[in-house]
Design a protein around this motif. Structure first.
Motif, short mmCIF file in Angstrom:
data_model
loop_
_atom_site.label_atom_id
_atom_site.label_comp_id
_atom_site.label_asym_id
_atom_site.label_seq_id
_atom_site.Cartn_x
_atom_site.Cartn_y
_atom_site.Cartn_z
N ALA A 483 0.75 -1.32 -0.17
CA ALA A 483 0.14 -0.20 -0.21
C ALA A 483 0.52 1.14 -0.04
N ASP A 484 0.20 1.89 -1.56
CA ASP A 484 1.24 3.28 -1.62
C ASP A 484 3.00 3.01 -1.15
N GLY A 485 3.08 1.68 -1.91
CA GLY A 485 4.37 1.54 -1.70
C GLY A 485 5.38 0.84 -1.17
N GLU A 486 4.73 -0.22 -0.21
CA GLU A 486 4.77 -0.46 1.59
C GLU A 486 3.85 -1.71 1.33
N VAL A 487 5.31 -2.49 1.80
CA VAL A 487 4.75 -3.90 1.90
C VAL A 487 4.61 -3.88 3.53
N LEU A 488 2.88 -3.82 3.49
CA LEU A 488 1.97 -4.85 4.95
C LEU A 488 1.64 -5.86 4.88
N MET A 489 2.24 -5.61 7.07
CA MET A 489 2.24 -7.64 8.06
C MET A 489 1.80 -7.14 8.60
N GLY A 490 1.09 -8.13 9.17
CA GLY A 490 0.46 -8.69 10.44
C GLY A 490 -1.12 -7.62 10.38
N THR A 491 -0.92 -6.68 11.48
CA THR A 491 -2.32 -6.40 11.81
C THR A 491 -2.61 -5.41 10.75
N LEU A 492 -1.70 -4.19 10.40
CA LEU A 492 -2.21 -3.24 9.80
C LEU A 492 -2.21 -4.32 8.41
N ARG A 493 -2.26 -5.33 7.87
CA ARG A 493 -2.61 -6.02 6.38
C ARG A 493 -3.70 -5.78 7.10
N TRP A 494 -4.38 -6.29 7.99
CA TRP A 494 -5.58 -7.12 8.19
C TRP A 494 -6.43 -6.07 8.21
N GLN A 495 -5.49 -4.74 8.31
CA GLN A 495 -6.87 -3.42 8.74
C GLN A 495 -7.13 -3.23 7.22
N LYS A 496 -5.84 -2.85 6.31
CA LYS A 496 -6.01 -2.25 5.16
C LYS A 496 -6.93 -3.66 4.40
N GLU A 497 -6.70 -4.58 4.69
CA GLU A 497 -7.57 -5.59 4.20
C GLU A 497 -9.13 -5.17 4.52
N SER A 498 -9.22 -5.29 5.44
CA SER A 498 -10.64 -4.25 5.99
C SER A 498 -11.31 -3.60 5.39
N ALA A 499 -10.43 -2.33 5.28
CA ALA A 499 -11.16 -1.28 4.63
C ALA A 499 -11.33 -1.25 3.34
N ASP A 500 -10.12 -2.05 2.64
CA ASP A 500 -10.93 -2.35 1.17
C ASP A 500 -11.60 -3.39 1.23
N ARG A 501 -12.06 -3.98 1.73
CA ARG A 501 -13.28 -5.33 2.09
C ARG A 501 -14.70 -4.23 1.76
N VAL A 502 -14.96 -3.06 3.25
CA VAL A 502 -15.45 -2.40 2.59
C VAL A 502 -15.83 -1.31 1.34
N ALA A 503 -14.63 -1.11 1.57
CA ALA A 503 -14.85 0.20 0.15
C ALA A 503 -15.92 -0.94 -1.18
N ASP A 504 -14.94 -2.32 -1.35
CA ASP A 504 -15.04 -2.25 -2.21
C ASP A 504 -16.79 -3.07 -2.10
#
Length: 578
Positions: A483-504
């Motif tokens: 996301a924005d050129g940064e590799v996300l792992m763990g909670t940050l990845r979960w939060q970003k994936e959740s936000a992406d799912r809501v947006a979808d």
């Protein structure tokens, strides 16, 4: 002077010593029918070398031998040799080996001159009787010390040398010397002997950082090429074993295109199918990055294929390793119980890196191992000299390749102390065929594990950094998420994936509403189009009726005019002149 007075020395024939590695560095063993000098300090292995040389000659080459002992009695030597598996009593019974006890008595009082003539006469009779071809004089300096002066000592040494040459016996003479003295022949009491003999070998036994290490070096070898470098050796169950580096041009490893699983399915995909059979694999990383876990996954996969595996653990007892790996779904205990997996804790192996290598090779051979895990190999750098340990690791990789054993080693990279993934402490990263690096990524107050493949020779491999997930279900790798050129792992990845799912989901609802509106507008347009089509058709019918009506009226008017004329008696129409 005539040239015939100075004949060109011929390359000597050689006899095998039976000592692993030594026959390789000398190109075939010791010079046949000539004299070899062994010089070294106490415990350096001279006596074992001499005795092993005679035993190999008697057992494998059918060459009887004589051992002249100036220091220990034959009974003590025979008792000591039992630990090497040499049946000296049987060889003596068959008259393939003869011991002469020549130790000076402790209470000896010397009167008058003495020389070695009587002993050599007795040896000549014995050699003739048994047809001896090899002879060893152990600790000759003990008896030479009884001589009154340097001239007498030199005279007797030349007497012995000439006696050996005249009878074409392959002779070994051992001399005691300190470690510092062994390398400077001119400063030793019998240093001239190194110039006299055809072959001289220097033994060194030293302690480096509290670890015992033995080395030997061929100082000279007349008429023959040899490896001039110092070679480490050890005294094992079957005698001396000299470590030899790979000889250039030597081909003893079969290259295989077969793939073996790493134990992690997604890692196999990243590697294009897994590790190559017989390859060397290095897994590096800081503490806690799951190096042992990947090692255990590899061992479990090998045992599932029915391949006997040796697992050497330098960090923990093997029972602890089994328990810890079971928490991530790696079950090694069944394979230990059925004998497919042999696990060795570090506490059963002590000593230098050479001892480690020898012991591991012996265990692998006894177990018939097809796969070998060493966790971690960097421990060897603490076993004395780090440079020596690096050479041992090189020979480990060469040996495993030659025997077709798939080798997996782990090594610690202490990134928390500032070390980076530029290389491993033993610099084996340059030797390994596949290098996998594990690291920690700290984000949002949590530490996650990342994995990347730095290199994998001979195969295309992924260049992505994957998150390594350990759970009750096992070990797996996630897809790279950025996301924005940064590799996300763990909670940050979960939060970003959740936000992406809501947006979808929001986008999906909006798209559905828009589709419904468009469908309604389309339906409305279709109704309007049908209405206009009906109206158009009505206009077209009205237009056609109008045209027919006008045509009918015109015809009716024409007929009425004609009839009206007829009724009025009108003249016929006069045609117009042409």
């Amino acid at each position: 002077m005539k040239s015939a007075q100075f004949p060109v020395a011929k390359v000597p024939n050689k006899v095998l010593t039976g000592i692993t590695g030594f026959d390789e560095i000398t190109g075939g063993g010791l010079p046949s029918g000539r004299t070899t000098l062994l010089v070294g300090g106490p415990g350096s292995g001279k006596t074992v070398f001499a005795l092993q040389f005679l035993v190999h000659g008697a057992q494998d080459c059918k060459e009887p031998g004589i051992f002249v002992a100036f220091e220990e009695t034959s009974k003590r030597i025979e008792a000591n040799a039992e630990s090497f598996g040499w049946n000296l009593a049987e060889l003596r019974r068959k008259k393939m080996l003869f011991f002469m006890d020549a130790q000076p008595l402790p209470d000896l009082v010397q009167s008058g001159d003495f020389d070695l003539g009587g002993m050599l006469a007795a040896l000549e009779a014995q050699a003739r009787e048994m047809g001896a071809r090899r002879i060893a004089f152990d600790a000759l300096n003990i008896v030479l010390a009884l001589l009154p002066d340097a001239a007498a000592k030199r005279r007797e040494i030349y007497r012995l040398h000439e006696w050996l040459l005249a009878r074409e016996l392959t002779g070994l003479i051992t001399l005691q010397a300190g470690g510092a003295e062994a390398g400077v022949g001119s400063q030793q009491p019998f240093g001239f002997m190194q110039f006299m003999v055809d072959c001289a070998v220097i033994f060194n036994h030293s302690v480096v950082q509290g670890v015992s290490q033995r080395n030997l070096r061929v100082q000279k070898y007349r008429g023959s090429s040899f490896d001039e470098d110092e070679s480490p050796f050890l005294i094992g169950k079957s005698g001396l074993e000299v470590a030899v580096a790979r000889t250039p041009g030597r081909v003893d490893a079969k290259v295989s295109n077969e793939r073996v699983s790493s134990g992690v399915e997604r890692l196999d995909t990243m590697l294009g199918g897994g590790y190559y059979r017989g390859a060397s694999v290095l897994i590096t990383g800081s503490p806690g990055t799951a190096k042992t876990t990947l090692s255990g996954a590899f061992a479990e996969a090998a045992c599932r294929r029915g391949e006997r595996t040796l697992f050497v653990s330098f960090d923990s007892e093997y029972t602890e390793v089994i328990r810890n790996l079971a928490s991530v779904g790696i079950q090694l205990d069944p394979y230990v119980k059925n004998g497919c997996l042999h696990m060795i804790p570090v506490r059963t192996i002590t000593g230098s890196a050479e001892i480690y290598l020898w012991r591991i090779k012996t265990l692998a051979k006894e177990h018939g191992a097809r796969c070998l895990v060493i966790d971690p190999v960097y421990t060897w750098s603490k076993s004395g000299n780090e440079l020596t340990a690096h050479g041992v690791v090189e020979r480990l990789i060469d040996w495993s390749k030659a025997d077709g054993i798939t080798l997996l080693c782990t090594s610690l990279l202490d990134e928390l102390a500032g070390r980076t993934e530029g290389g491993s402490p033993l610099q084996i990263s340059a030797l390994a065929d596949t290098w996998i690096h594990l690291n920690h990524l700290v984000q949002a107050g949590e530490r996650n594990r990342g994995m990347s493949i730095i290199k994998s020779r001979g195969t295309a491999h992924s260049n992505q950094v994957r998150e390594l997930i350990l759970s009750d279900a096992g070990v797996t790798l996630t897809d790279t998420y950025t996301a924005d050129g940064e590799v996300l792992m763990g909670t940050l990845r979960w939060q970003k994936e959740s936000a992406d799912r809501v947006a979808d989901e929001v986008n999906e609802v909006a798209e559905k509403l828009k589709r419904v509106r468009l469908d309604a507008e389309e339906a409305e347009l279709e109704v309007r189009m049908k209405s206009l089509q009906v109206e158009l058709e009505a206009k077209q019918v009205e237009k056609a009726l109008l045209a027919r009506t006008m045509e009918s009226r015109a015809g009716e008017l024409s007929r009425e005019r004609t009839r009206m004329g007829e009724l009025r008696g009108a003249d016929a129409a006069i045609p117009e002149p042409k």
